[in-house]
Design a protein around this motif. Structure first.
Motif, PDB file in Angstrom:
ATOM      1  N   ILE A  85      26.369 -33.049 -21.331  1.00 51.26           N
ATOM      2  CA  ILE A  85      26.295 -33.080 -22.789  1.00 51.26           C
ATOM      3  C   ILE A  85      27.491 -32.344 -23.356  1.00 51.26           C
ATOM      4  O   ILE A  85      28.133 -31.545 -22.660  1.00 51.26           O
ATOM      5  CB  ILE A  85      24.961 -32.448 -23.259  1.00 51.26           C
ATOM      6  N   SER A  86      27.811 -32.617 -24.622  1.00 51.08           N
ATOM      7  CA  SER A  86      28.931 -31.969 -25.290  1.00 51.08           C
ATOM      8  C   SER A  86      28.463 -30.725 -26.036  1.00 51.08           C
ATOM      9  O   SER A  86      27.320 -30.678 -26.517  1.00 51.08           O
ATOM     10  CB  SER A  86      29.576 -32.940 -26.277  1.00 51.08           C
ATOM     11  N   PRO A  87      29.317 -29.707 -26.174  1.00 52.92           N
ATOM     12  CA  PRO A  87      28.944 -28.541 -26.968  1.00 52.92           C
ATOM     13  C   PRO A  87      28.728 -28.873 -28.434  1.00 52.92           C
ATOM     14  O   PRO A  87      28.101 -28.101 -29.172  1.00 52.92           O
ATOM     15  CB  PRO A  87      30.127 -27.583 -26.785  1.00 52.92           C
ATOM     16  N   GLU A  88      29.217 -30.053 -28.878  1.00 52.05           N
ATOM     17  CA  GLU A  88      29.053 -30.452 -30.275  1.00 52.05           C
ATOM     18  C   GLU A  88      27.779 -31.248 -30.518  1.00 52.05           C
ATOM     19  O   GLU A  88      27.463 -31.572 -31.668  1.00 52.05           O
ATOM     20  CB  GLU A  88      30.265 -31.282 -30.717  1.00 52.05           C
ATOM     21  N   HIS A  89      27.046 -31.560 -29.456  1.00 50.37           N
ATOM     22  CA  HIS A  89      25.770 -32.238 -29.638  1.00 50.37           C
ATOM     23  C   HIS A  89      24.737 -31.278 -30.216  1.00 50.37           C
ATOM     24  O   HIS A  89      24.868 -30.066 -30.107  1.00 50.37           O
ATOM     25  CB  HIS A  89      25.253 -32.799 -28.307  1.00 50.37           C
ATOM     26  N   GLY A 133      26.762 -25.767 -28.199  1.00 49.25           N
ATOM     27  CA  GLY A 133      27.763 -24.769 -27.845  1.00 49.25           C
ATOM     28  C   GLY A 133      27.373 -23.355 -28.201  1.00 49.25           C
ATOM     29  O   GLY A 133      27.834 -22.398 -27.567  1.00 49.25           O
ATOM     30  N   VAL A 137      27.374 -28.584 -19.702  1.00 52.09           N
ATOM     31  CA  VAL A 137      28.042 -28.826 -20.981  1.00 52.09           C
ATOM     32  C   VAL A 137      29.534 -28.984 -20.709  1.00 52.09           C
ATOM     33  O   VAL A 137      30.174 -28.070 -20.172  1.00 52.09           O
ATOM     34  CB  VAL A 137      27.784 -27.674 -21.972  1.00 52.09           C
ATOM     35  N   LEU A 138      30.087 -30.152 -21.078  1.00 48.50           N
ATOM     36  CA  LEU A 138      31.496 -30.460 -20.820  1.00 48.50           C
ATOM     37  C   LEU A 138      32.236 -30.612 -22.145  1.00 48.50           C
ATOM     38  O   LEU A 138      31.722 -31.221 -23.088  1.00 48.50           O
ATOM     39  CB  LEU A 138      31.628 -31.757 -20.015  1.00 48.50           C
ATOM     40  N   ASP A 139      33.477 -30.084 -22.201  1.00 51.07           N
ATOM     41  CA  ASP A 139      34.283 -30.237 -23.404  1.00 51.07           C
ATOM     42  C   ASP A 139      34.987 -31.591 -23.402  1.00 51.07           C
ATOM     43  O   ASP A 139      34.743 -32.439 -22.528  1.00 51.07           O
ATOM     44  CB  ASP A 139      35.273 -29.078 -23.555  1.00 51.07           C
ATOM     45  N   ASP A 140      35.874 -31.810 -24.374  1.00 52.68           N
ATOM     46  CA  ASP A 140      36.542 -33.108 -24.501  1.00 52.68           C
ATOM     47  C   ASP A 140      37.433 -33.436 -23.314  1.00 52.68           C
ATOM     48  O   ASP A 140      37.779 -34.594 -23.096  1.00 52.68           O
ATOM     49  CB  ASP A 140      37.369 -33.132 -25.786  1.00 52.68           C
ATOM     50  N   ARG A 152      23.874 -26.341 -32.815  1.00 53.11           N
ATOM     51  CA  ARG A 152      24.878 -26.771 -31.859  1.00 53.11           C
ATOM     52  C   ARG A 152      24.561 -26.302 -30.436  1.00 53.11           C
ATOM     53  O   ARG A 152      24.230 -25.143 -30.214  1.00 53.11           O
ATOM     54  CB  ARG A 152      26.260 -26.236 -32.228  1.00 53.11           C
ATOM     55  N   GLU A 172      36.503 -32.865 -20.260  1.00 53.76           N
ATOM     56  CA  GLU A 172      35.577 -32.977 -19.129  1.00 53.76           C
ATOM     57  C   GLU A 172      35.531 -31.707 -18.291  1.00 53.76           C
ATOM     58  O   GLU A 172      35.128 -31.745 -17.120  1.00 53.76           O
ATOM     59  CB  GLU A 172      35.927 -34.181 -18.235  1.00 53.76           C
TER      60      GLU A 172
END
Length: 226
Positions: free
Chosen positions: A14-18, A87, A37-40, A85, A42
């Motif tokens: 999942i993204s930290p922005e989810h 994140g 949690v992966l950033d843009d 968030r 990856e």
């Protein structure tokens, strides 16, 4: 056996922005208790687990305010309990391993850090994850060590285990085999050492019944076999 041999390669992340709500839905839909949690790029930046969600405002004030927190901790607790968030709520500083990490070291890391899963990374990129379920599958599939046939070979194998696995003195334990039954003799300092000697003997492949005649405390000797 290493991480690469047992890890799950298809990992749901999942993204930290989810949103936290979205993350909770993903966990429920996929029957999992944690999400990397992966950033843009990856890159692994954290992990969100069920434990991170136990102090959420959605559950009521007692959940996110908790008890025993200090004044300095209050802002962080508020953020984790109220931010939408991922994140802000995830656990950063994730314990990771590489593909060549032995399974025993992974299990030890889980125990030490009280965690249920360990991401596997290569050059900063996550390539898999090892969960407690993966560790259980290793145990379930384990094949006993092969021991040479014959009473004397079995006796030597049983004698070696309390020393190598339990740390008992070589002179503390003796072994005889009577009609296929392994008999343990000797003297140890505590009941837990006595039971550990029995478990070590039972772990030897080919051993059937074990009679534990090891005594605790002073007064016993290797010659007392009655």
């Amino acid at each position: 056996m290493k991480a690469a041999d047992i890890m799950t390669r298809r990992v749901i992340a999942i993204s930290p922005e989810h949103s936290v709500k979205h993350a909770a839905c993903v966990m429920l839909e996929n029957h999992i208790s944690g999400l990397p949690v992966l950033d843009d790029n990856e890159s692994l930046v954290g992990i969100l687990t069920e434990g991170d969600l136990l102090r959420r405002a959605e559950l009521g004030p007692a959940a996110w305010r908790g008890t025993g927190s200090t004044h300095e901790e209050a802002p962080e607790i508020f953020i984790k309990g109220n931010s939408w968030r991922v994140g802000d709520v995830m656990t950063p500083g994730v314990v990771t391993v590489d593909e060549d990490t032995p399974v025993d070291r992974i299990a030890a890391a889980m125990k030490t850090h009280d965690i249920k899963r360990v991401p596997v990374v290569r050059a900063g990129q996550m390539v898999g994850i090892v969960s407690r379920g993966d560790i259980l599958r290793v145990i379930a599939a384990a094949v006993p060590d092969i021991t040479a046939a014959g009473d004397e070979a079995t006796r030597r194998a049983v004698l070696a285990r309390p020393c190598s696995d339990v740390g008992l003195d070589k002179a503390a334990i003796d072994v005889t085999i009577e009609d296929g039954t392994v008999c343990l003799w000797g003297e140890v300092a505590s009941e837990v050492q006595r039971e550990a000697a029995r478990v070590a003997a039972e772990a030897v492949s080919g051993v059937g019944r074990v009679r534990n005649k090891v005594r605790v405390g002073a007064g016993a000797s290797l010659s007392e076999r009655s």
